[in-house]
Scaffold this active site. Structure first.
Site, PDB file in Angstrom:
ATOM      1  N   ASP A 409      -7.041  12.221  12.173  1.00  0.00           N
ATOM      2  CA  ASP A 409      -6.755  11.005  11.428  1.00  0.00           C
ATOM      3  C   ASP A 409      -5.306  11.067  10.958  1.00  0.00           C
ATOM      4  OD1 ASP A 409      -7.224   8.590  10.029  1.00  0.00           O
ATOM      5  OD2 ASP A 409      -7.638   9.701   8.198  1.00  0.00           O
ATOM      6  N   LYS A 410      -4.765   9.937  10.525  1.00  0.00           N
ATOM      7  CA  LYS A 410      -3.372   9.907  10.074  1.00  0.00           C
ATOM      8  C   LYS A 410      -3.277   9.910   8.555  1.00  0.00           C
ATOM      9  CE  LYS A 410      -1.016   6.128   9.799  1.00  0.00           C
ATOM     10  NZ  LYS A 410      -0.558   6.194   8.383  1.00  0.00           N
ATOM     11  N   GLU A 510       5.711  -2.050  -0.593  1.00  0.00           N
ATOM     12  CA  GLU A 510       6.242  -2.998  -1.564  1.00  0.00           C
ATOM     13  C   GLU A 510       6.257  -2.404  -2.959  1.00  0.00           C
ATOM     14  OE1 GLU A 510       4.520  -6.864  -1.594  1.00  0.00           O
ATOM     15  OE2 GLU A 510       6.071  -7.597  -0.252  1.00  0.00           O
ATOM     16  N   LYS A 574      13.537 -10.042   3.838  1.00  0.00           N
ATOM     17  CA  LYS A 574      13.496  -8.616   4.184  1.00  0.00           C
ATOM     18  C   LYS A 574      12.520  -8.446   5.342  1.00  0.00           C
ATOM     19  CE  LYS A 574       9.834  -7.342   0.878  1.00  0.00           C
ATOM     20  NZ  LYS A 574       9.478  -6.546  -0.311  1.00  0.00           N
ATOM     21  N   ARG A 607      11.005   5.098   6.954  1.00  0.00           N
ATOM     22  CA  ARG A 607      10.533   3.741   7.226  1.00  0.00           C
ATOM     23  C   ARG A 607      11.537   2.768   6.627  1.00  0.00           C
ATOM     24  NH1 ARG A 607       4.143   4.428   5.834  1.00  0.00           N
ATOM     25  NH2 ARG A 607       4.216   2.162   5.931  1.00  0.00           N
ATOM     26  N   ASP A 782     -10.247  13.256   6.597  1.00  0.00           N
ATOM     27  CA  ASP A 782     -10.550  13.445   5.180  1.00  0.00           C
ATOM     28  C   ASP A 782     -11.301  12.272   4.571  1.00  0.00           C
ATOM     29  OD1 ASP A 782      -8.416  11.674   5.366  1.00  0.00           O
ATOM     30  OD2 ASP A 782      -7.644  12.240   3.393  1.00  0.00           O
ATOM     31  N   ASN A 785     -14.371   7.293   7.030  1.00  0.00           N
ATOM     32  CA  ASN A 785     -14.188   6.701   8.348  1.00  0.00           C
ATOM     33  C   ASN A 785     -14.030   7.755   9.440  1.00  0.00           C
ATOM     34  OD1 ASN A 785     -11.747   7.394   7.089  1.00  0.00           O
ATOM     35  ND2 ASN A 785     -10.584   6.085   8.463  1.00  0.00           N
ATOM     36  N   ASP A 786     -13.911   9.012   9.062  1.00  0.00           N
ATOM     37  CA  ASP A 786     -13.769  10.089  10.047  1.00  0.00           C
ATOM     38  C   ASP A 786     -15.074  10.845  10.284  1.00  0.00           C
ATOM     39  OD1 ASP A 786     -10.952   9.595  10.153  1.00  0.00           O
ATOM     40  OD2 ASP A 786     -10.726  10.710   8.284  1.00  0.00           O
TER      41      ASP A 786
END
Length: 1286
Positions: A409-410, A510, A574, A607, A782, A785-786
């Protein structure tokens, strides 16, 4: 699995999409009448309770189910057969308890291990099921447990409560019954999402009394696993109201920034969407375990064949004996066939020790010991959260040394999910953090600002000086833009600290930008429906908001049109550099300097966002505003020119400690890493570069390369998928070919990133790789969803992070950080694999070396099945005489140290290739053991032949002792040769084994035991007489030497010759060349940009729609804490229920001297809207707010552009736009961004000509570019729904 079950799953989803689920509020009797058929006439309640049971066993099922699982092992079936045979007196050669006792111990050990693992699941289930919640019982809410919830109950939730079931939101204390939820336990995202109740329930259910009398009926789709999809309708008071996912609170969400909300339970327990995605518990078996099953079958067949040969030999010998000694016929009273039959079973029992029970018992202790070592490893202890590494499963340690694919997972696994303001570029100048050694202050540099939160780590003295002096216009506009151009909301400040503002952002990006502006003195204070208040360096300024255009995945930018207090109109924008730069009117030195800064930011994997603004002339705005109101802005916006580029921001999405180094090391270990995330592609790719999973010299396959996929398949030599066929069997074959082509192509890539995948799709991808490549897979995550992915993989690793403990409770191993995975695999995993392989090889060798002597002895005793060894030697051989050294190998053996394992990750490949234990190694061990037994038996036999006198050992007892001593010393020398990690403990185990032999032999062959029971202890002083004879000791030494020295020579010479041959072949071959890496450019040509864009903004659509409607803004302090809808204005219902007509959200306002048509009023003659059913229109209205979270079908495409671009309402204005004449088409506010020269020329031209120029639309923005063509990177994204692509 049937083409991975994709077609079947889709059919099931289609069936579940039918409106077959009816729930009536506050009516358990009505909901309980629904039944569903199970088997034949047996029916059960259709609606499940809210009780969750993830454990495998209960009190009644534990014993039968556990025994059933244990006897899936062929070895246990073999031992059970031998025990049954031993219980028959006529064929038993050993006492029945000699095997049944260790068998019971083995079953007990494994059952205890499984029971302890399952008790942890029961404990977790009880903790979840006993969580408190408030259920409406009668006319008041009473505190009950989660397990008491039923479908149709009305539940009251408070701030920070976890949602206990999938519920329809009825009302909340927020304006317009909004409810903010955190889905970190579901999808790993920490940014808040909002859900909104229907306006009818928001207004009508204003008190608890009305809640109790609520009898609405919800008709919706049956439970399914689509996390971001829900369709249904509420029928109440003879009216129907459409429902969608925006009205649903999912189980596992946490209520945030909402004092109180009320919901109606739609799905409970295992019917909830998160539980539908959790998958089933799989019985995980290691490759060595499965191989052992096959080897047991091979050994059993071999033993049966040997016993048949010995039985036939017995038959021939008995027949010959009867012919020559007819006078002894009474000894053999039965027939030859009957006696041969019984002898066959006797030999089978005698040779059953070739599959030693002790090997399986010791292996359980070895697995347990290696698991304890993982728990004790302090280098895998995460001190900040007090999380040690833990092996929750004790039977998968060797699998850790054979992993070839890691599915990660990320969010929360690779990243900390913490975004910080890191750098910025203003007017071409880069401002980075000051170094700590020189100019970094010791105290907080933002103390001069009472609104600073004290948490901003970024500090640049030069930039701070420019801000405070307020002399640079670019710097001023830069921070002003960050404080204005957003959809952040201000929550109520704490009473004790009114200057400490609490921001609520739609995305963490944001929030980081607005917080940075706040610390630099440009503080966002508050907003209303048409104003935004900023504190600029102590001066409070109110800006009139004229229009807002929010982020979405297609625009990749956000714009705000405001009127300053001075009266000038300015547009702040932006967004992505690829979008902003192509809309600049001109490019000068400052723009090129900014591009260089962006390139530097991209190299640092930050980013980025570009900031630009434009002053808009009053007459152009007024003309645009009038025509905008006439046409209701049915145009897609197109920006033509931006006047000035302000600069760029760089936000760091912090990785967990050591992630890049870990991934780099794992890739050197020939482990392929796939990232499976529900996040957007830009963010996932940016993290891929940050953690060094991707590099600049990789070829990234994107959507535009899909058309060339067939060419790539030919180039790789992959099978191509056949065209779709009508026949079901042909269609199934076509799906298999497609899956195979996908997996083969993906497996040849260095890395794979799958974006926008659901939890179920994560598990399907893991299953695909397991299905077609038969490799060991590891999944790490973690969040909840995993869970499905963790259960599906061969090894599941859960990280104890911020997303709760769901993943940990369903995992096999627990870690505190991703970086510990390196040590878990390369050190503990590799050691475990090496240890268990050496253990198995040595045990098979030891068993054959000791037990095959029985076969050779049978050839000389008339095939009678008489044992050669003393009975006590047989009983204690595997218990004391040879156990400790092999146990030391299984627990402590190390071929290299932990540091060397990490420094040389290439050593890990041995486990991936199964080099240390396979069929060939097994045959070698068997051959080595048979050879040792031949030497020990026949060397002793040939030397003892024709000998007599005191030094003779030709009698049975002396002969048996010599063979036994030769065997024991030979296997001891073998264990000395194979051990590489010598310690004092190792020496002690060897000495203790030999000492146990000496002590126990002296005891069992003593005179006083012989006097007690001559039959039990027949070998009187046999061992002492052998040891006291030097000539006999020379025979033992000769046998041991013949067994040892040739093996030692082979093990020294063969590796040297192999290494020399490899060097010669390498010199002859020269440098290898791969066809694919030589000329990829002509085949996959990419129109790449000169600079890789590092835009990775988490651009979930913000709260722009709610802000412009006013539904998100509080009306005053009069909101009831019981039900907020009591004090809401009825006009809010109209504002919220009106369709979202465009991305632009304009404010209702009046101008002096001008009269404009009210916003949103369009005559039927001007705009002809196509007929649309009201129910679907309402569904799409809500789904447009959540279009970024729409699930993807389990169909995979190679792409990098995000096509999830909105919902039906975003398509509707485009269709309406085409029906308007050019005069009716107004420009979007971004089209006001013309250069100063152009605006002057427009004033001179005719109004009609000016209109045509302002309303002209430009082409679609180009997709995100990439810098270079690389070799072997594959980026995957699930294909979106067709409705979203159009």
């Amino acid at each position: 699995m049937g083409s991975l079950g994709q077609r079947e799953d889709l059919q099931d989803e289609d069936r579940n999409s039918a409106f077959t689920w009816k729930v009536q509020a506050n009516n358990r009797a009505y909901n309980g009448q629904f039944k569903e058929k199970v088997i034949l006439c047996w029916q059960r309640k259709k609606y499940k309770t809210n009780v969750i049971r993830t454990a495998k066993y209960n009190f009644f099922s534990f014993l039968p189910l556990n025994l059933y699982e244990q006897f899936h092992r062929v070895s246990n079936l073999f031992f059970l057969l031998i025990i049954i045979l031993q219980s028959i007196p006529d064929i038993s050669t050993l006492p029945w308890c000699s095997l049944s006792t260790p068998m019971v111990c083995l079953l007990f050990i494994r059952a205890t291990r499984d029971l302890l693992d399952d008790m942890g699941r029961h404990k977790s289930d009880r903790a979840i099921n006993n969580r408190p919640c408030q259920i409406l019982m009668g006319k008041s809410f009473k505190e009950k447990k989660w397990q008491d919830l039923c479908v149709g109950d009305v539940v009251c939730l408070r701030k920070d409560n976890i949602v206990p079931a999938d519920m329809l939101l009825l009302a909340s204390t927020e304006p317009s019954s909004l409810c903010y939820v955190e889905t970190v336990d579901i999808d790993g995202e920490t940014n808040l999402k909002f859900r909104q109740a229907l306006m009818v329930t928001h207004k009508e259910l204003a008190t608890i009394k009305k809640m109790a009398s609520f009898q609405g009926t919800v008709t919706c789709e049956a439970p399914n696993s689509r996390m971001h999809h829900f369709v249904g309708c509420l029928e109440w008071n003879d009216k129907k109201y459409s429902l969608d996912i925006g009205n649903l609170l999912l189980r596992g969400c946490r209520i945030r920034n909402t004092d109180t909300c009320y919901g109606l339970v739609i799905y409970a327990g295992f019917d909830t969407k998160i539980m539908k995605n959790c998958g089933k518990i799989h019985l995980k078996r290691t490759k060595l375990d499965l191989l052992m099953n096959k080897l047991v079958v091979v050994i059993f067949i071999s033993v049966v064949l040997v016993c048949l040969v010995l039985a036939f030999g017995f038959g021939f010998s008995v027949k010959e004996f009867k012919d020559h000694h007819y006078y002894l016929s009474g000894v053999h009273g039965s027939s030859v066939a009957a006696e041969s039959f019984f002898v066959f079973w006797s030999f089978l029992i005698l040779l059953s020790v070739t599959i030693p029970m002790s090997m399986f018992i010791l292996s359980e202790f070895i697995y347990l010991g290696n698991s304890v070592f993982i728990d004790w490893d302090l280098q895998m202890y995460y001190k900040p959260q007090d999380v040690p590494a833990k092996a929750r499963s004790t039977s998968l340690n060797d699998h850790l040394g054979q992993v070839e694919y890691i599915f990660s997972d990320k969010t929360g696994t690779l990243t900390q999910n913490i975004l910080t303001f890191n750098k910025c570029c203003i007017n071409g100048r880069v401002y980075g953090p000051d170094s700590e050694a020189t100019t970094r202050p010791k105290e907080n540099p933002y103390l001069w600002n009472k609104f600073s939160d004290g948490k901003l780590l970024f500090h640049n003295a030069a930039l701070l000086h420019l801000v405070r002096t307020n002399g640079d216009e670019a710097v001023r506009e830069f921070w002003r833009l960050l404080a204005i151009c957003h959809t952040v909301m201000v929550r109520e400040s704490p009473r004790e600290r009114p200057d400490q503002l609490l921001y609520q952002a739609a995305s963490p990006d944001e929030g980081a930008l607005v917080t940075a502006a706040r610390n630099f003195g440009y503080v966002f204070l508050s907003r209303t429906q048409d104003t935004i208040t900023i504190m600029e360096l102590g001066e409070e300024r109110v800006y009139q908001v004229l229009a807002i255009m929010d982020f979405n995945s297609m625009r990749k930018r956000m714009s705000v049109l405001v009127r300053k207090p001075e009266g000038t109109i300015c547009l702040y924008t932006k967004g992505a550099d690829t979008v902003i730069f192509e809309r600049l009117h001109r490019k000068g030195a400052m723009e090129f300097a900014t591009e260089e800064a962006l390139a530097a930011f991209a190299q640092e994997t930050l980013r980025t966002l570009c900031l630009a603004y434009r002053e808009v002339a009053e007459d152009i705005y007024e003309d645009w505003q009038q025509r905008h109101q006439e046409a209701s802005l049915l145009l897609q916006n197109r920006a033509q020119a931006l006047q000035q580029l302000l600069g760029a921001t760089a936000i760091e999405d912090r990785l967990q400690d050591g992630v890049p180094e870990t991934i780099k090391c794992l890739k050197k270990s020939n482990i392929k890493i796939w990232v499976l995330t529900g996040d957007k592609q830009e963010t996932a790719v940016n993290i891929g570069f940050a953690c060094e999973l991707l590099s600049e010299n990789m070829l990234i396959l994107e959507e535009k390369e899909i058309r060339r996929l067939s060419l790539l398949c030919r180039r790789f030599g992959l099978p191509l998928a056949a065209p779709p066929a009508q026949d079901s069997r042909a269609r199934r074959s076509s799906e298999v070919l497609q899956e195979r082509a996908f997996v083969d192509l993906a497996s040849k890539c260095q890395a794979v990133i799958c974006c926008r995948v659901t939890p179920k799709q994560k598990a399907l991808i893991v299953a695909l790789v397991k299905k077609y490549h038969q490799v060991v897979t590891l999944a790490i995550g973690d969040g909840a969803n995993d869970i499905n992915m963790i259960k599906t993989a061969d090894v599941g690793v859960g990280l104890a992070g911020q997303e709760g403990m769901q993943a940990v409770q369903n995992s096999d191993f627990v870690l505190g950080q991703f970086c510990f995975l390196q040590r878990l695999l390369l050190v503990h995993g590799r050691w475990s694999y090496v240890r268990i392989c050496k253990f198995l090889r040595y045990f098979f060798y030891k068993s054959m070396a000791s037990m095959m002597v029985q076969v050779w002895f049978a050839c000389y005793n008339g095939f009678t099945g008489q044992p050669l060894y003393e009975g006590w030697f047989l009983a204690l051989f595997n218990l004391l005489y040879s156990t400790l050294p092999v146990l030391y190998i299984g627990l402590f053996e190390q071929d290299v140290s932990a540091e060397q394992s990490l420094e040389k990750p290439e050593l890990y490949v041995v486990g991936q290739k199964d080099e240390l234990f396979n069929y060939w190694v097994f045959v070698q061990a068997i051959a080595h053991g048979v050879t040792t037994s031949l030497v020990n038996f026949f060397m002793t036999l040939w030397i003892s032949r024709d000998t007599a006198g005191p030094a003779s050992f030709s009698d049975h007892q002396s002969f048996a002792v010599v063979v036994a001593l030769s065997c024991l010393l030979s296997i001891t020398m073998e264990v000395i040769l194979i051990i590489k990690y010598w310690t004092a403990l190792c020496v002690a185990t060897i000495l203790l084994s030999l000492g146990f032999y000496a002590i126990m032999t002296t005891t069992t062959q003593s005179f006083w035991l012989f006097r007690v029971s001559p039959k039990t202890f027949p070998f009187l002083y046999a061992d002492l007489s052998v040891v006291s004879s030097p000539s006999i000791l020379l025979v033992v030494l000769l046998s041991v030497s013949i067994n040892t020295f040739p093996v030692l020579a082979l093990r020294v010479i063969f590796p040297a010759l192999k290494e020399l041959r490899a060097k010669e072949e390498k010199v002859e071959e020269g440098p290898s060349e791969e066809i694919f890496t030589m000329e990829p450019l002509p085949h996959v040509h990419r129109e790449s940009r000169a600079r890789r864009s590092s835009y990775a903004f988490s651009h979930h659509e913000g709260y722009a729609n709610l802000i412009t409607q006013g539904t998100i803004l509080r009306r005053g302090p009069g909101v009831s804490s019981d039900i907020a809808s009591e004090s809401l204005d009825p006009s809010d219902e109209e504002a919220a229920s009106s369709p979202k007509e465009s991305h632009w959200h304009l404010r209702k306002m009046s101008f002096l001297g001008k009269k404009h048509q009210p916003q949103g009023q369009v005559s039927s003659q001007e705009v002809q809207l196509p007929p649309t059913p009201s129910s679907s229109f309402s569904v799409d209205r809500q789904s447009s707010l959540h279009s970024e979270n729409q699930p993807a079908l389990p169909k995979y495409v190679l792409t990098s552009s995000n096509r999830l671009s909105g919902s039906f309402q975003e398509q509707l204005p485009r269709a309406q736009e085409r029906s308007l004449s050019p005069k009716q088409r107004p420009p979007s506010p971004e089209k006001l961004l013309l250069t100063k020269e152009r605006s002057h020329s427009l004033r001179e031209k005719s109004p009609l000509h000016r209109e045509s120029q302002l309303s002209s639309s430009e082409s679609q923005p180009q997709p995100l570019g990439s810098q270079s063509l690389l070799s072997g990177q594959l980026t995957l994204e699930s294909q979106p729904d067709s409705s979203e692509e159009k």
